[in-house]
Design an enzyme around this catalytic site. Sequence first.
Site, short mmCIF file in Angstrom:
data_model
loop_
_atom_site.label_atom_id
_atom_site.label_comp_id
_atom_site.label_asym_id
_atom_site.label_seq_id
_atom_site.Cartn_x
_atom_site.Cartn_y
_atom_site.Cartn_z
N HIS A 116 2.05 2.19 -3.49
CA HIS A 116 1.06 2.88 -4.31
C HIS A 116 1.09 4.38 -4.05
O HIS A 116 1.11 5.20 -4.98
CB HIS A 116 -0.34 2.35 -4.02
CG HIS A 116 -0.64 1.00 -4.59
ND1 HIS A 116 -0.34 0.66 -5.88
CD2 HIS A 116 -1.24 -0.09 -4.03
CE1 HIS A 116 -0.74 -0.59 -6.11
NE2 HIS A 116 -1.27 -1.07 -5.00
N GLU B 217 0.82 -1.21 0.00
CA GLU B 217 0.00 0.00 0.00
C GLU B 217 0.85 1.26 0.00
O GLU B 217 0.56 2.23 -0.71
CB GLU B 217 -0.95 -0.01 1.21
CG GLU B 217 -2.05 -1.05 1.12
CD GLU B 217 -2.94 -0.87 -0.09
OE1 GLU B 217 -3.12 0.28 -0.55
OE2 GLU B 217 -3.45 -1.88 -0.60
#
Length: 221
Positions: A26, A23
């Site tokens: 990203h 995550e």
Amino acid sequence: MEQIILNIALWAVPVVLAITLHEAAHGYVARMFGDPTAYEQGRITLNPLKHIDPVGTVLLPGAIVLMNAVTGAQFPPFGWAKPVPVNFGRLRRPKQDMLWVAAAGPGINFVQAVIWVLLGSLLLPLISNPGGLEMMAALCRNGLMANLVLMLINLIPIPPLDGGRILVSLLPMKAAWQLSRVEPYGFFILIALMYSNVLNMPLRWAMDSVARFIFLITGVA
């Protein structure tokens, strides 16, 4: 009971790292391409508490580990974290840059898989205690498997999975728009595929192939 607790501990570190860095990657790449949303919300961080989803990061992987311990199965735990907020409209070239933002998550999982293999090759020869050797081998193996599973599932070309966003980025505008309409139903499609066992053989084949490639490029036997 002690064995179950040990299994959970040996899976917890690689699974949390795999999901957290996925995550964070990203958000980091989104910022590079013009969208600081994740940075503004403090989500570009290695602090797992910022990314943990109670169900996807804790309950689901934990349930899989318990199921494996009870049934003797060897299915690698997987899950998800709270999605890093990405405002694709703030990217400099939204359609083109979406590819790099989406690919960053699976990419960092591949890097972690390589690191776990290298870590095992460096540390295992240094451990003489049989118990310690077994635990370190299990930890490194779990790190490899957790990252491969997370990477490959996310590369399935169904929005909102990363593979779906990559495909949307690559397709012509009309086809990309039609594929993007699948996004609200993407997770339901994934669950149906998993529960129908459609993904079992392709996922195992892909994991084996990528693992062999990692062993090849690292020179680890």
